[in-house]
Design an enzyme around this catalytic site. Structure first.
Site, PDB file in Angstrom:
ATOM      1  N   PHE A  34       0.823  -1.205   0.000  1.00 55.27           N
ATOM      2  CA  PHE A  34       0.000   0.000   0.000  1.00 55.27           C
ATOM      3  C   PHE A  34       0.859   1.259   0.000  1.00 55.27           C
ATOM      4  O   PHE A  34       0.599   2.198  -0.713  1.00 55.27           O
ATOM      5  CB  PHE A  34      -0.897   0.024   1.252  1.00 55.27           C
ATOM      6  N   HIS A 122      -6.171  -9.924   8.922  1.00 54.16           N
ATOM      7  CA  HIS A 122      -7.068  -9.166   8.044  1.00 54.16           C
ATOM      8  C   HIS A 122      -7.841 -10.054   7.082  1.00 54.16           C
ATOM      9  O   HIS A 122      -8.396  -9.574   6.099  1.00 54.16           O
ATOM     10  CB  HIS A 122      -6.271  -8.085   7.290  1.00 54.16           C
TER      11      HIS A 122
HETATM   12  P1  CNA Z   1       2.157  -1.177   3.943  1.00 53.45           P
HETATM   13  O1  CNA Z   1       1.667  -0.079   4.812  1.00 53.45           O
HETATM   14  O2  CNA Z   1       1.950  -1.085   2.479  1.00 53.45           O
HETATM   15  O3  CNA Z   1       3.729  -1.281   4.243  1.00 53.45           O
HETATM   16  C1  CNA Z   1       4.565  -2.160   3.562  1.00 53.45           C
HETATM   17  C2  CNA Z   1       5.976  -1.964   4.086  1.00 53.45           C
HETATM   18  O4  CNA Z   1       6.779  -2.988   3.523  1.00 53.45           O
HETATM   19  C3  CNA Z   1       6.607  -0.641   3.709  1.00 53.45           C
HETATM   20  O5  CNA Z   1       7.158  -0.061   4.877  1.00 53.45           O
HETATM   21  C4  CNA Z   1       7.704  -1.012   2.703  1.00 53.45           C
HETATM   22  O6  CNA Z   1       8.866  -0.229   2.847  1.00 53.45           O
HETATM   23  C5  CNA Z   1       8.000  -2.435   3.075  1.00 53.45           C
HETATM   24  N1  CNA Z   1       8.431  -3.297   1.975  1.00 53.45           N
HETATM   25  C6  CNA Z   1       7.948  -3.348   0.708  1.00 53.45           C
HETATM   26  N2  CNA Z   1       8.539  -4.337   0.024  1.00 53.45           N
HETATM   27  C7  CNA Z   1       9.412  -4.926   0.874  1.00 53.45           C
HETATM   28  C8  CNA Z   1      10.313  -6.010   0.763  1.00 53.45           C
HETATM   29  N3  CNA Z   1      10.452  -6.718  -0.359  1.00 53.45           N
HETATM   30  N4  CNA Z   1      11.055  -6.347   1.850  1.00 53.45           N
HETATM   31  C9  CNA Z   1      10.952  -5.640   3.008  1.00 53.45           C
HETATM   32  N5  CNA Z   1      10.112  -4.612   3.165  1.00 53.45           N
HETATM   33  C10 CNA Z   1       9.350  -4.263   2.113  1.00 53.45           C
HETATM   34  O7  CNA Z   1       1.611  -2.578   4.395  1.00 53.45           O
HETATM   35  P2  CNA Z   1       1.165  -3.092   5.830  1.00 53.45           P
HETATM   36  O8  CNA Z   1       1.008  -4.559   5.706  1.00 53.45           O
HETATM   37  O9  CNA Z   1       1.988  -2.545   6.909  1.00 53.45           O
HETATM   38  O10 CNA Z   1      -0.273  -2.405   5.953  1.00 53.45           O
HETATM   39  C11 CNA Z   1      -1.264  -3.098   6.349  1.00 53.45           C
HETATM   40  C12 CNA Z   1      -2.370  -3.309   5.270  1.00 53.45           C
HETATM   41  C13 CNA Z   1      -1.900  -3.541   3.856  1.00 53.45           C
HETATM   42  C14 CNA Z   1      -3.026  -4.573   5.639  1.00 53.45           C
HETATM   43  O11 CNA Z   1      -4.356  -4.285   5.908  1.00 53.45           O
HETATM   44  C15 CNA Z   1      -2.950  -5.520   4.443  1.00 53.45           C
HETATM   45  O12 CNA Z   1      -4.125  -6.274   4.373  1.00 53.45           O
HETATM   46  C16 CNA Z   1      -2.821  -4.622   3.290  1.00 53.45           C
HETATM   47  N6  CNA Z   1      -2.250  -5.200   2.044  1.00 53.45           N
HETATM   48  C17 CNA Z   1      -2.068  -6.547   1.893  1.00 53.45           C
HETATM   49  C18 CNA Z   1      -1.531  -7.058   0.717  1.00 53.45           C
HETATM   50  C19 CNA Z   1      -1.332  -8.547   0.584  1.00 53.45           C
HETATM   51  O13 CNA Z   1      -2.136  -9.318   1.083  1.00 53.45           O
HETATM   52  N7  CNA Z   1      -0.264  -8.980  -0.083  1.00 53.45           N
HETATM   53  C20 CNA Z   1      -1.163  -6.196  -0.314  1.00 53.45           C
HETATM   54  C21 CNA Z   1      -1.391  -4.810  -0.146  1.00 53.45           C
HETATM   55  C22 CNA Z   1      -1.929  -4.329   1.050  1.00 53.45           C
END
Ligand code: CNA
Length: 242
Positions: A34, A122
């Site tokens: 996100f 979630h």
């Molecule tokens: P976020 O807020 O998008 O944060 C992601 C974090 O991961 C950021 O700080 C990035 O710098 C870091 N990051 C990105 N790629 C990498 C990597 N390869 N290695 C290490 N660090 C990395 O996401 P959060 O999960 O903190 O936020 C919570 C939300 C996002 C939840 O409600 C999820 O359900 C939701 N979400 C989920 C998905 C999924 O299921 N794959 C995708 C997008 C959002």
């Protein structure tokens, strides 16, 4: 000592590891997060609404069809495969070192990698229930539906995904608290740690080693024994399990 050897030593000396992760764990599988520069939050001008609003309970209730269009296009990546982070965590569980994966992700990739004890705070795109009769449907059914997915009884089928404004499952949250409070090592990865109440779970950790593996800084870096600002898949891939 490199950061990888520090992490290796921590893992070698731990027998009750808990992993807590977020969207960053799946970016190396091609699923955008996100809040990164290239994340979903940055690419949404086209919808004319803030992303938090698009995945909120009120938007779902008031604009159900638009919600499903957005959801299918931006939150579901049906063909994504686990990356080395998911795979290493599953190996650590198999080796008896890791007790639970607590995830904010909804993509099901930890299970696909072989992890068994996964607490999905979630929810999951793979579970979908009719809001009237409760009948369960798989992801394909949602993806193949035109517009709003409907049950055979006529009810709307809602993904079992926690939307903004919706509460987290209390039992899951309690179980997560318990795992974290008993852990000797907590590895947190791929999460910006800004979404509550999930992020608040960290405060329950009283073990000895807190490891943060995140591409960008977080508000909790100063509390950690080890901070690795690298990609989590590339990092965990280098760990050997004794
Ligand atoms: P976020 O807020 O998008 O944060 C992601 C974090 O991961 C950021 O700080 C990035 O710098 C870091 N990051 C990105 N790629 C990498 C990597 N390869 N290695 C290490 N660090 C990395 O996401 P959060 O999960 O903190 O936020 C919570 C939300 C996002 C939840 O409600 C999820 O359900 C939701 N979400 C989920 C998905 C999924 O299921 N794959 C995708 C997008 C959002």
């Amino acid at each position: 000592m490199t950061k990888i050897s520090e992490l290796q030593e921590i893992i070698d000396n731990s027998n009750n590891i808990v992993f807590f992760g977020g969207a960053g764990v799946s970016t190396e599988s091609g699923i955008p997060d996100f809040r990164s520069e290239s994340g979903i939050f940055k690419t949404l001008e086209e919808y004319g609404t803030s992303p938090e609003e698009l995945v909120s309970h009120s938007y779902y209730m008031e604009h159900t069809e638009e919600f499903f269009n957005y959801y299918k296009e931006n939150l579901v990546f049906k063909d994504a495969e686990p990356n080395p982070a998911h795979l290493k965590l599953a190996e650590l569980e198999n080796a008896g070192k890791l007790k639970a994966v607590i995830t904010q992700n909804i993509d099901g990739l930890h299970q696909k990698a072989g992890s068994r004890n996964v607490l999905e705070l979630h929810g999951s795109i793979h579970r979908n229930y009719c809001q009237i009769c409760g009948k369960g449907y798989d992801l394909n059914y949602i993806l193949e539906s035109d517009g709003i997915p409907r049950c055979e009884c006529g009810g709307i089928i809602k993904p079992d995904v926690v939307l903004y404004e919706e509460p987290l499952n209390r039992n899951l949250l309690n179980d997560s608290f318990n795992y974290i409070s008993k852990a000797d090592t907590l590895i947190i990865g791929g999460t910006s740690l800004v979404v509550y109440p999930a992020a608040g779970l960290i405060h329950n950790f009283i073990g000895s080693k807190l490891v943060l593996i995140n591409k960008s800084e977080t508000a909790y870096d100063s509390l950690a024994s080890l901070v690795i600002n690298e990609a989590i898949g590339e990092t965990l891939e280098q760990i050997e399990i004794l």
